[in-house]
Design a protein around this motif. Structure first.
Motif, PDB file in Angstrom:
ATOM      1  N   ALA A 234       0.829  -1.205   0.000  1.00  0.00           N
ATOM      2  CA  ALA A 234       0.000   0.000   0.000  1.00  0.00           C
ATOM      3  C   ALA A 234       0.865   1.257   0.000  1.00  0.00           C
ATOM      4  CB  ALA A 234      -0.940  -0.004   1.200  1.00  0.00           C
ATOM      5  N   ALA A 235       1.945   1.240   0.776  1.00  0.00           N
ATOM      6  CA  ALA A 235       2.846   2.394   0.812  1.00  0.00           C
ATOM      7  C   ALA A 235       3.512   2.595  -0.549  1.00  0.00           C
ATOM      8  CB  ALA A 235       3.897   2.212   1.906  1.00  0.00           C
ATOM      9  N   PHE A 236       3.926   1.504  -1.190  1.00  0.00           N
ATOM     10  CA  PHE A 236       4.530   1.593  -2.514  1.00  0.00           C
ATOM     11  C   PHE A 236       3.537   2.180  -3.515  1.00  0.00           C
ATOM     12  CE2 PHE A 236       5.152  -0.140  -6.759  1.00  0.00           C
ATOM     13  CZ  PHE A 236       6.446   0.272  -7.027  1.00  0.00           C
ATOM     14  N   ARG A 237       2.302   1.691  -3.502  1.00  0.00           N
ATOM     15  CA  ARG A 237       1.291   2.210  -4.434  1.00  0.00           C
ATOM     16  C   ARG A 237       1.033   3.694  -4.175  1.00  0.00           C
ATOM     17  NH1 ARG A 237      -0.907  -2.907  -3.331  1.00  0.00           N
ATOM     18  NH2 ARG A 237      -2.305  -1.997  -1.782  1.00  0.00           N
ATOM     19  N   ARG A 238       1.029   4.080  -2.929  1.00  0.00           N
ATOM     20  CA  ARG A 238       0.801   5.495  -2.612  1.00  0.00           C
ATOM     21  C   ARG A 238       1.960   6.350  -3.117  1.00  0.00           C
ATOM     22  NH1 ARG A 238      -1.310   7.981   3.101  1.00  0.00           N
ATOM     23  NH2 ARG A 238      -1.497  10.112   2.353  1.00  0.00           N
ATOM     24  N   LEU A 239       3.193   5.871  -2.966  1.00  0.00           N
ATOM     25  CA  LEU A 239       4.353   6.590  -3.498  1.00  0.00           C
ATOM     26  C   LEU A 239       4.251   6.690  -5.013  1.00  0.00           C
ATOM     27  CD1 LEU A 239       7.174   7.874  -3.369  1.00  0.00           C
ATOM     28  CD2 LEU A 239       8.116   5.547  -3.354  1.00  0.00           C
ATOM     29  N   ARG A 240       3.940   5.567  -5.680  1.00  0.00           N
ATOM     30  CA  ARG A 240       3.797   5.559  -7.132  1.00  0.00           C
ATOM     31  C   ARG A 240       2.729   6.561  -7.573  1.00  0.00           C
ATOM     32  NH1 ARG A 240       0.690   0.718  -8.844  1.00  0.00           N
ATOM     33  NH2 ARG A 240      -0.882   2.139  -8.037  1.00  0.00           N
ATOM     34  N   ASP A 241       1.575   6.535  -6.921  1.00  0.00           N
ATOM     35  CA  ASP A 241       0.483   7.437  -7.280  1.00  0.00           C
ATOM     36  C   ASP A 241       0.851   8.901  -7.013  1.00  0.00           C
ATOM     37  OD1 ASP A 241      -0.867   5.135  -7.973  1.00  0.00           O
ATOM     38  OD2 ASP A 241      -2.219   5.189  -6.240  1.00  0.00           O
ATOM     39  N   HIS A 242       1.540   9.135  -5.920  1.00  0.00           N
ATOM     40  CA  HIS A 242       1.985  10.495  -5.602  1.00  0.00           C
ATOM     41  C   HIS A 242       2.908  11.018  -6.699  1.00  0.00           C
ATOM     42  CE1 HIS A 242       3.190  13.945  -3.194  1.00  0.00           C
ATOM     43  NE2 HIS A 242       4.453  13.619  -3.451  1.00  0.00           N
ATOM     44  N   LEU A 243       3.846  10.172  -7.131  1.00  0.00           N
ATOM     45  CA  LEU A 243       4.771  10.594  -8.178  1.00  0.00           C
ATOM     46  C   LEU A 243       4.070  10.753  -9.524  1.00  0.00           C
ATOM     47  CD1 LEU A 243       7.927   8.539  -7.189  1.00  0.00           C
ATOM     48  CD2 LEU A 243       7.548  11.010  -6.929  1.00  0.00           C
ATOM     49  N   MET A 244       2.994   9.992  -9.754  1.00  0.00           N
ATOM     50  CA  MET A 244       2.206  10.189 -10.978  1.00  0.00           C
ATOM     51  C   MET A 244       1.538  11.553 -10.966  1.00  0.00           C
ATOM     52  SD  MET A 244       0.295   6.614 -11.774  1.00  0.00           S
ATOM     53  CE  MET A 244       1.164   5.171 -12.339  1.00  0.00           C
ATOM     54  N   ASP A 245       1.116  11.999  -9.787  1.00  0.00           N
ATOM     55  CA  ASP A 245       0.480  13.304  -9.657  1.00  0.00           C
ATOM     56  C   ASP A 245       1.489  14.449  -9.717  1.00  0.00           C
ATOM     57  OD1 ASP A 245      -2.034  12.149  -9.421  1.00  0.00           O
ATOM     58  OD2 ASP A 245      -2.021  12.211  -7.226  1.00  0.00           O
ATOM     59  N   ARG A 246       2.727  14.173  -9.334  1.00  0.00           N
ATOM     60  CA  ARG A 246       3.764  15.212  -9.285  1.00  0.00           C
ATOM     61  C   ARG A 246       4.654  15.154 -10.527  1.00  0.00           C
ATOM     62  NH1 ARG A 246       5.574  17.922  -4.912  1.00  0.00           N
ATOM     63  NH2 ARG A 246       6.586  19.024  -6.624  1.00  0.00           N
ATOM     64  N   THR A 247       4.023  15.314 -11.685  1.00  0.00           N
ATOM     65  CA  THR A 247       4.791  15.270 -12.933  1.00  0.00           C
ATOM     66  C   THR A 247       5.743  16.449 -13.068  1.00  0.00           C
ATOM     67  OG1 THR A 247       2.958  16.356 -14.073  1.00  0.00           O
ATOM     68  CG2 THR A 247       3.028  13.936 -14.141  1.00  0.00           C
ATOM     69  N   ASP A 248       5.553  17.473 -12.230  1.00  0.00           N
ATOM     70  CA  ASP A 248       6.467  18.609 -12.232  1.00  0.00           C
ATOM     71  C   ASP A 248       7.825  18.247 -11.632  1.00  0.00           C
ATOM     72  OD1 ASP A 248       4.899  18.406  -9.749  1.00  0.00           O
ATOM     73  OD2 ASP A 248       6.077  20.152  -9.102  1.00  0.00           O
ATOM     74  N   LEU A 249       7.861  17.204 -10.832  1.00  0.00           N
ATOM     75  CA  LEU A 249       9.105  16.768 -10.201  1.00  0.00           C
ATOM     76  C   LEU A 249       9.884  15.923 -11.190  1.00  0.00           C
ATOM     77  CD1 LEU A 249      10.921  16.564  -7.706  1.00  0.00           C
ATOM     78  CD2 LEU A 249       9.541  14.600  -6.993  1.00  0.00           C
TER      79      LEU A 249
END
Length: 96
Positions: free
Chosen positions: A12-27
């Motif tokens: 779950a933590a991995f999926r949340r990190l993956r999803d967070h990075l999908m949302d932060r395309t500016d990074l």
């Protein structure tokens, strides 16, 4: 905590990190590498390696698509920008 619960929480933590990075395309990946020593490509490679270790055939492109949520070339064309000279210099200093 039992092993199955731990596994589920880690997933779950991995999926949340993956999803967070999908949302932060500016990074940008180079910024991640310069600050943390890993980036989306590292995460997708670790995912691919974990699959391969379990006998699941997955190449680099499939690992990246699983992590990025789209083919890497598409993600790169949509969101990646050319690294600045400062970003390149920091990368060379940290990883060269």
């Amino acid at each position: 905590m039992d092993a199955q619960t731990q596994l589920e929480l880690e997933a779950a933590a991995f999926r949340r990190l993956r999803d967070h990075l999908m949302d932060r395309t500016d990074l940008q990946n180079i910024d991640m590498m310069n600050q943390t020593g890993f980036c989306r490509n590292c995460l997708s490679r670790w995912y691919q390696e974990a699959a391969n270790e379990r006998g699941i055939e997955m190449d680099k492109a499939a690992g990246r698509e699983a992590f990025y949520g789209m083919p890497f070339d598409e993600w790169r064309d949509k969101y990646q920008v050319e690294a600045t000279d400062d970003q390149k210099a920091a990368f060379a200093k940290n990883h060269g």
